[in-house]
Design a protein around this motif. Structure first.
Motif, mmCIF file in Angstrom:
data_model
loop_
_atom_site.group_PDB
_atom_site.id
_atom_site.type_symbol
_atom_site.label_atom_id
_atom_site.label_comp_id
_atom_site.label_asym_id
_atom_site.label_seq_id
_atom_site.Cartn_x
_atom_site.Cartn_y
_atom_site.Cartn_z
ATOM 1 N N ALA A 1 0.831 -1.207 0.000
ATOM 2 C CA ALA A 1 0.000 0.000 0.000
ATOM 3 C C ALA A 1 0.864 1.253 0.000
ATOM 4 C CB ALA A 1 -0.935 -0.003 1.199
ATOM 5 N N LEU A 2 1.929 1.261 0.805
ATOM 6 C CA LEU A 2 2.831 2.412 0.825
ATOM 7 C C LEU A 2 3.519 2.590 -0.522
ATOM 8 C CD1 LEU A 2 4.417 2.033 4.368
ATOM 9 C CD2 LEU A 2 3.029 3.959 3.566
ATOM 10 N N ALA A 3 4.005 1.499 -1.092
ATOM 11 C CA ALA A 3 4.682 1.570 -2.391
ATOM 12 C C ALA A 3 3.726 2.087 -3.461
ATOM 13 C CB ALA A 3 5.229 0.196 -2.782
ATOM 14 N N ASP A 4 2.493 1.609 -3.424
ATOM 15 C CA ASP A 4 1.506 2.039 -4.409
ATOM 16 C C ASP A 4 1.165 3.519 -4.232
ATOM 17 O OD1 ASP A 4 -0.371 1.399 -6.562
ATOM 18 O OD2 ASP A 4 -1.931 1.736 -5.049
ATOM 19 N N TRP B 1 10.466 5.370 -1.736
ATOM 20 C CA TRP B 1 10.442 5.016 -0.323
ATOM 21 C C TRP B 1 10.779 6.166 0.613
ATOM 22 C CZ3 TRP B 1 7.747 1.115 1.043
ATOM 23 C CH2 TRP B 1 7.571 0.057 0.155
ATOM 24 N N ALA B 2 11.435 7.214 0.133
ATOM 25 C CA ALA B 2 11.781 8.342 1.009
ATOM 26 C C ALA B 2 10.523 9.025 1.560
ATOM 27 C CB ALA B 2 12.688 9.333 0.288
ATOM 28 N N PRO B 3 9.572 9.440 0.706
ATOM 29 C CA PRO B 3 8.363 10.044 1.276
ATOM 30 C C PRO B 3 7.500 9.040 2.049
ATOM 31 C CG PRO B 3 8.201 9.966 -1.121
ATOM 32 C CD PRO B 3 9.578 9.518 -0.750
ATOM 33 N N ALA B 4 7.560 7.787 1.662
ATOM 34 C CA ALA B 4 6.813 6.762 2.403
ATOM 35 C C ALA B 4 7.367 6.649 3.817
ATOM 36 C CB ALA B 4 6.891 5.420 1.685
ATOM 37 N N GLN B 5 8.682 6.629 3.951
ATOM 38 C CA GLN B 5 9.302 6.542 5.269
ATOM 39 C C GLN B 5 8.997 7.793 6.090
ATOM 40 O OE1 GLN B 5 13.488 5.693 5.276
ATOM 41 N NE2 GLN B 5 13.669 5.921 7.475
ATOM 42 N N GLU B 6 9.028 8.955 5.461
ATOM 43 C CA GLU B 6 8.706 10.194 6.164
ATOM 44 C C GLU B 6 7.271 10.154 6.692
ATOM 45 O OE1 GLU B 6 9.466 13.567 3.650
ATOM 46 O OE2 GLU B 6 11.538 12.931 3.275
#
Length: 63
Positions: A39-42, A48-53
């Motif tokens: 879901a995060l990747a999509d 992944w940088a904004p997903a991790q943030e």
């Protein structure tokens, strides 16, 4: 539920409790980590940088 132990025919023997022998069970809690990652990747287009943030920000936000 002892589905895994019954399916694989794996039983447990507890020391001193041989009379209570039975199929093993699992302790899976089913959070679906792979689903969250997908879901995060999509949502973030595989970046992944904004997903991790977003995850870090959510972890520090008051409930």
């Amino acid at each position: 539920m002892h589905a895994l132990g019954e399916h694989l025919a794996v039983d447990e023997a507890r020391p001193g409790q041989e009379a209570h022998r039975g199929p093993v069970s699992t302790s899976c809690v089913g959070f679906g980590v792979e689903r969250w990652l997908h879901a995060l990747a999509d949502h973030f287009g595989g970046d992944w940088a904004p997903a991790q943030e977003a995850v870090e920000k959510a972890g520090t936000s008051p409930a």
